[in-house]
Every structure is written in C-alpha cells, then in structure tokens.
Design a protein around this motif. Structure first.
Motif, PDB file in Angstrom:
ATOM      1  N   LEU A 244       0.835  -1.208   0.000  1.00  0.00           N
ATOM      2  CA  LEU A 244       0.000   0.000   0.000  1.00  0.00           C
ATOM      3  C   LEU A 244       0.867   1.255   0.000  1.00  0.00           C
ATOM      4  CD1 LEU A 244      -2.819  -1.109   2.479  1.00  0.00           C
ATOM      5  CD2 LEU A 244      -3.059  -0.679   0.024  1.00  0.00           C
ATOM      6  N   LEU A 245       2.004   1.189   0.726  1.00  0.00           N
ATOM      7  CA  LEU A 245       2.895   2.358   0.748  1.00  0.00           C
ATOM      8  C   LEU A 245       3.473   2.621  -0.640  1.00  0.00           C
ATOM      9  CD1 LEU A 245       4.582   1.720   4.189  1.00  0.00           C
ATOM     10  CD2 LEU A 245       3.302   3.769   3.531  1.00  0.00           C
TER      11      LEU A 245
ATOM     12  N   VAL B  59      -5.800   0.148  -6.744  1.00  0.00           N
ATOM     13  CA  VAL B  59      -4.758  -0.328  -5.828  1.00  0.00           C
ATOM     14  C   VAL B  59      -5.012  -1.796  -5.465  1.00  0.00           C
ATOM     15  CG1 VAL B  59      -3.776  -0.033  -3.509  1.00  0.00           C
ATOM     16  CG2 VAL B  59      -4.186   1.980  -4.944  1.00  0.00           C
ATOM     17  N   GLN B  60      -6.293  -2.136  -5.239  1.00  0.00           N
ATOM     18  CA  GLN B  60      -6.624  -3.540  -4.934  1.00  0.00           C
ATOM     19  C   GLN B  60      -6.263  -4.455  -6.105  1.00  0.00           C
ATOM     20  OE1 GLN B  60      -7.216  -4.960  -2.109  1.00  0.00           O
ATOM     21  NE2 GLN B  60      -7.103  -2.900  -1.242  1.00  0.00           N
TER      22      GLN B  60
ATOM     23  N   ALA C 198       7.625  -1.435  -5.715  1.00  0.00           N
ATOM     24  CA  ALA C 198       7.949  -0.446  -6.758  1.00  0.00           C
ATOM     25  C   ALA C 198       6.893  -0.474  -7.869  1.00  0.00           C
ATOM     26  CB  ALA C 198       9.339  -0.729  -7.327  1.00  0.00           C
ATOM     27  N   LEU C 199       6.395  -1.675  -8.188  1.00  0.00           N
ATOM     28  CA  LEU C 199       5.425  -1.787  -9.291  1.00  0.00           C
ATOM     29  C   LEU C 199       4.045  -1.243  -8.920  1.00  0.00           C
ATOM     30  CD1 LEU C 199       6.469  -5.302 -10.597  1.00  0.00           C
ATOM     31  CD2 LEU C 199       6.793  -3.108 -11.764  1.00  0.00           C
ATOM     32  N   MET C 200       3.796  -1.088  -7.621  1.00  0.00           N
ATOM     33  CA  MET C 200       2.483  -0.611  -7.174  1.00  0.00           C
ATOM     34  C   MET C 200       2.177   0.805  -7.660  1.00  0.00           C
ATOM     35  SD  MET C 200       0.753  -2.897  -5.507  1.00  0.00           S
ATOM     36  CE  MET C 200      -0.488  -1.898  -4.676  1.00  0.00           C
ATOM     37  N   SER C 201       3.213   1.583  -7.982  1.00  0.00           N
ATOM     38  CA  SER C 201       2.947   2.947  -8.478  1.00  0.00           C
ATOM     39  C   SER C 201       2.697   2.956  -9.979  1.00  0.00           C
ATOM     40  CB  SER C 201       4.116   3.868  -8.113  1.00  0.00           C
ATOM     41  OG  SER C 201       5.283   3.488  -8.822  1.00  0.00           O
TER      42      SER C 201
ATOM     43  N   GLN D 172      -5.960   7.356  -3.684  1.00  0.00           N
ATOM     44  CA  GLN D 172      -7.394   7.643  -3.875  1.00  0.00           C
ATOM     45  C   GLN D 172      -8.074   6.577  -4.739  1.00  0.00           C
ATOM     46  OE1 GLN D 172      -8.203   9.754  -1.951  1.00  0.00           O
ATOM     47  NE2 GLN D 172      -6.467  11.149  -1.703  1.00  0.00           N
ATOM     48  N   ASP D 173      -7.282   5.960  -5.606  1.00  0.00           N
ATOM     49  CA  ASP D 173      -7.819   4.981  -6.560  1.00  0.00           C
ATOM     50  C   ASP D 173      -7.872   3.604  -5.901  1.00  0.00           C
ATOM     51  OD1 ASP D 173      -8.421   3.396  -8.763  1.00  0.00           O
ATOM     52  OD2 ASP D 173      -6.401   3.558  -9.637  1.00  0.00           O
TER      53      ASP D 173
END
Ligand code: ATP
Length: 236
Positions: free
Chosen positions: A98-99, A111-112, A149-152, A106-107
């Motif tokens: 999550l970080l 994110v899920q 890193a890929l979460m962004s 907001q999205d």
C-alpha cells in the motif's frame, strides 16, 4: 524514456559517478554491470532523485528532472527497487504494498487490483500477506521490494542488484519476473553484479568501472566480449 548526460555524483571529495551518459528507450531493458564500488547504486539513486547530481543532466520522459524532488519523479513514472531491498520491516507485506501505491491512494479499486496482480506475480507474498516484512526471507523481501515499486504503475523501473545475496533458485524466480515485466513492455534499468543473467535479459548494456562507462553494446555483444568474460563472467 531516460537520457542522462555527463552525470556526476560525489560524496564530499569522493567522486562515485564521473560523467556518465546513457539512454534507455521506451520498452527496453538496459543493464549496467560493474564491480563493487563502481558507482552503480549512486547512479540509480541519483536518477531516482535520492542523491543530488554534482554535474550533468537527467531527462525523464523528455523533461529535465536533474533537480526534481523524488516524489515528482514518481509522478513522471519512475519507481525504484533499492539495493538491500529497503522494505519497511515493521510493516506487513500488504502495508508495504500500500505504501508503494501512496501516490495513487485515492484509486482504491486500482490499488486492490494492483495488489492482486503482485500476489499473482509472487504467490509467496500472498501467503505472507499479514507477516511483518522484517521477518521475511531475503528472497521474499526482494520480491516485496520489486512488487512495492510496481504498485505505483511505473513507466520506468529502476532495479538495484535484485539478486544480491540470494540463493540460485530464488535468483531464477527474480529473473523470470524481470523477463515477464519486459514482455509486458515495461522499461527497465537493471543494475547487477550477476553479469550473466543480467546481460541475458538485456536489450542493451553498459559496463561501469570506477564511475565511468567503459563498454557498451547489446546484451549479446557484451556476453561475448572477451574483456567482459574475463572480468565479469568468470571464464575466458
Ligand atoms: P556495490 O555493488 O558494492 O553496492 P556500487 O557499484 O553500487 O557498489 P556505490 O554504492 O555507488 O557503488 O559506491 C560508489 C563509491 O561511492 C564507493 O567508493 C563508495 O564507497 C562511495 N559511496 C557510496 N555511498 C557513499 C556515501 N553515502 N558516502 C560516501 N561515499 C559513498
């Protein structure tokens, strides 16, 4: 995607990067190989904005980013998986992910979906979703660092020595993930001491020696270069 010109990084009197110029085009995997202390981490950290440039310039997605704050570079699509993994040890696997998505928090639905995608990429992370990151094995921490890193949803992924200190089987998994990311069209700048695997996955590569680029070519060219073989591949 990334163009750096005569970049310099210095720590007081120590010049770690001495006028490096290189380019990473959209969709390419570019590898930088080099021995300990060659300046690989300093170069990547400077591209991410974590070290100031002492000279030269950095352009990302056609914008001059030489003095841009790190979070603004994230906004331009840059994400880094740092050497030594750099996960938050007292946060769970899910919290670390999550970080990594902080800039797009907001999205919630997006994110899920991204978390689910990372769990599919590295099923170990799903099994350890609620475990504190500091208690993961080295290989699991590396997977988490890449996934975070890929979460962004970066356009340019900077990978600093993802194989460092890992067992051969885990290294295989990490390189498999890098190949999949490459096939998905992600642009990657990979810094590695594991020259054989790193050159095998690279479209193009550079050799960094004491802060200077001394050789460049396609991954295949450097794999067959006698100097690279002697210095980095352990065979002649
Ligand atoms: P390694 O593979 O061992 O991590 P590297 O190629 O990533 O090496 P860097 O970590 O960039 O190399 O280091 C390049 C040079 O800069 C080294 O001589 C190192 O001692 C020096 N250096 C790195 N970080 C600092 C710092 N914070 N303060 C002073 N010198 C530093």
């Amino acid at each position: 995607m990334l163009k750096i010109d005569k970049l310099e990084v210095a720590y007081g009197a120590i010049q770690a990067v001495k006028g490096v110029s290189l380019e990473v085009r959209a969709g390419e995997v570019v590898t930088i190989i080099g021995a300990n202390g060659a300046g690989k981490s300093s170069l990547l950290r400077c591209i991410a904005g974590l070290e100031p440039a002492a000279g030269g310039s950095i352009r990302i997605a056609d914008q001059d980013c030489t003095r841009l704050a790190p979070h603004k570079r994230v906004g331009l699509g840059v994400a880094m998986s740092p050497e030594g993994r750099g996960v938050f040890p007292d946060q769970t696997v899910r919290e670390n992910l999550l970080l990594g998505a902080y800039a797009r928090r907001q999205d919630k639905a997006g994110v899920q979906r991204a978390i689910e995608r990372e769990f599919e990429r590295f099923p170990r992370l799903r099994e350890r979703e609620a475990q504190l990151a500091g208690t993961l094995s080295g290989g699991e921490q590396q997977m988490l660092a890449i996934s975070r890193a890929l979460m962004s949803e970066p356009r340019l992924l900077l990978l600093d020595e993802p194989s460092l200190g890992l067992a051969p089987l885990i290294i295989k998994d990490i390189f498999k993930a890098i190949r999949q990311l490459r096939e998905s069209g992600l642009t990657i700048l990979l810094v590695e001491q594991m020259a054989k695997q790193a050159l095998g996955v690279a479209d193009r590569a550079y050799v960094l020696e004491t802060g200077c680029i001394t050789l460049q070519g396609s991954g295949a060219e450097l794999l067959n270069d006698p100097k690279v073989k002697a210095a980095y591949l352990g065979s002649h």
